[in-house]
Scaffold this motif. Structure first.
Motif: not given
Length: 362
Positions: A279-302
């Motif tokens: 994350f950027a300093q003092g921020k909590s919004f997701l960047t495009k790179e962060a969303k790309k990394a999270l997209d690797a987590v498959k649906s249904g996973k805990h």
């Protein structure tokens, strides 16, 4: 003419020099709504203080950048002065599409939140309608001058206030033209043939208003500045992430305990099961790179999520910020069908924590 082009070029250079990179807006970001009211009077042909016409209006707008925006405004005028009575409570209605330009942000640059005081010119075209019966017969033809094209030129002296500068109050002097107005033809013999800006077919107006800026997807009521990173910063950040991965690979039990709960004894925690989101300093919004990394987590996973913060700021701020980061990651993963077992913020965690959220995929 040469001086005019020189001034325009200087303005563009100033705007470019003060430009800031802001976070990309979503469709319903930076929208505001407000009300205004005041008095108007015909510019020529009457005594101003004897012909005051009260009005009330509504304005809805959107800022597309910290400098440029659009607004729709509609004002109702209640007095017939200095004209003949129409026999209706509302004599005239003017609805306009206005372009807005924040000169304070243009020339001074946007600093991440609105200034307490801003100067905002407004200008545009509209539609004016006079109520009552306003037909006139000339020879064998009937002329209907109830509707006409209007134009408004004004300037807002705006004051921003509230805990997040979500409110704005403004004072607005303006001049409003009837571009093809013939309403004075009978009484004043001032026909406005064709389409033109004629001061004899205009009124000056002084209004005051207040607007409320709705909350945006970035969690604030205004634009956020995105800190530009050069290649050296990106390389350093990648190096930090790689060092962290190496340390986790060497000491999984010691480090993972700091960011996720102890896994069952039968299950080995591997680095491959961890997703790091920065994350950027003092921020909590997701960047495009962060969303790309999270997209690797498959649906249904805990998953379990832990948000952290860097040492800057107080413990209270860092705890709140780390929880916000964990919540943002959880919200995004849930939309992708991932099951979030837990999302917690742990504030500052040792020396390896640097504005990240760690996702443990079970």
């Amino acid at each position: 003419m040469k001086k005019l082009f020189t001034l325009m070029a200087a303005a563009l250079i100033a705007a470019g020099a003060s430009a800031q990179t802001v976070q990309e807006s979503k469709t319903f970001d930076n929208i505001y709504v407000g009300v205004n009211g005041g008095v108007a009077t015909k510019t020529t042909g009457n005594a101003w203080l004897k012909g005051l016409n009260p009005n009330f209006g509504v304005r809805v707008g959107r800022w597309f950048t910290p400098v440029f925006g659009l607004a729709v405004e509609s004002n109702a005028y209640f007095s017939n002065k200095p004209f003949a009575s129409t026999g209706t409570a509302v004599r005239f209605l003017n609805t306009s599409l206005l372009g807005t330009v924040n000169l304070s942000n243009w020339f001074g640059g946007y600093k991440g939140e609105p200034r307490s005081f801003e100067v905002i010119p407004v200008a545009g075209l509209g539609w004016g309608h006079i109520f009552g019966h306003n037909n006139e017969r000339v020879g064998s033809k009937d002329f209907d001058y109830r509707n006409n094209l209007t134009s408004k030129l004004g300037i807002d002296f705006a004051f921003n206030f509230g805990s997040q500068k979500q409110w704005q109050a403004y004072v607005e002097p303006s001049i409003n033209y009837g571009l093809n107005d013939n309403t004075d033809r009978v009484n004043y013999n001032l026909s406005n043939a064709g389409m033109k800006y004629n001061i004899n077919h205009s009124y000056v107006q002084l209004n005051a208003g207040v607007v409320y800026k709705f909350k945006n997807s970035n969690g604030t009521h205004n634009f956020n500045i995105v800190k530009p990173y050069d290649q050296a910063e990106i390389d350093q950040l990648n190096s930090t992430i790689n060092d962290l991965r190496d340390e986790l690979a060497k000491k999984p039990k010691e480090i993972v305990k700091e960011v996720v709960k102890e896994a069952p004894a039968s299950q080995e925690v591997k680095v491959e099961n961890l997703v790091f989101v920065t994350f950027a300093q003092g921020k909590s919004f997701l960047t495009k790179e962060a969303k790309k990394a999270l997209d690797a987590v498959k649906s249904g996973k805990h998953v379990q999520i832990v948000g952290t913060a860097s040492p800057e700021g107080s413990k209270e701020v860092n705890d709140r910020l780390s929880q916000a980061r964990a919540d943002e990651v959880a919200k995004y993963l849930k939309k992708n069908g991932v099951v979030v077992d837990e999302a917690i913020g742990k504030g500052v965690q040792g020396t390896t924590s640097n504005r990240i959220a760690v996702v443990y995929v079970k």
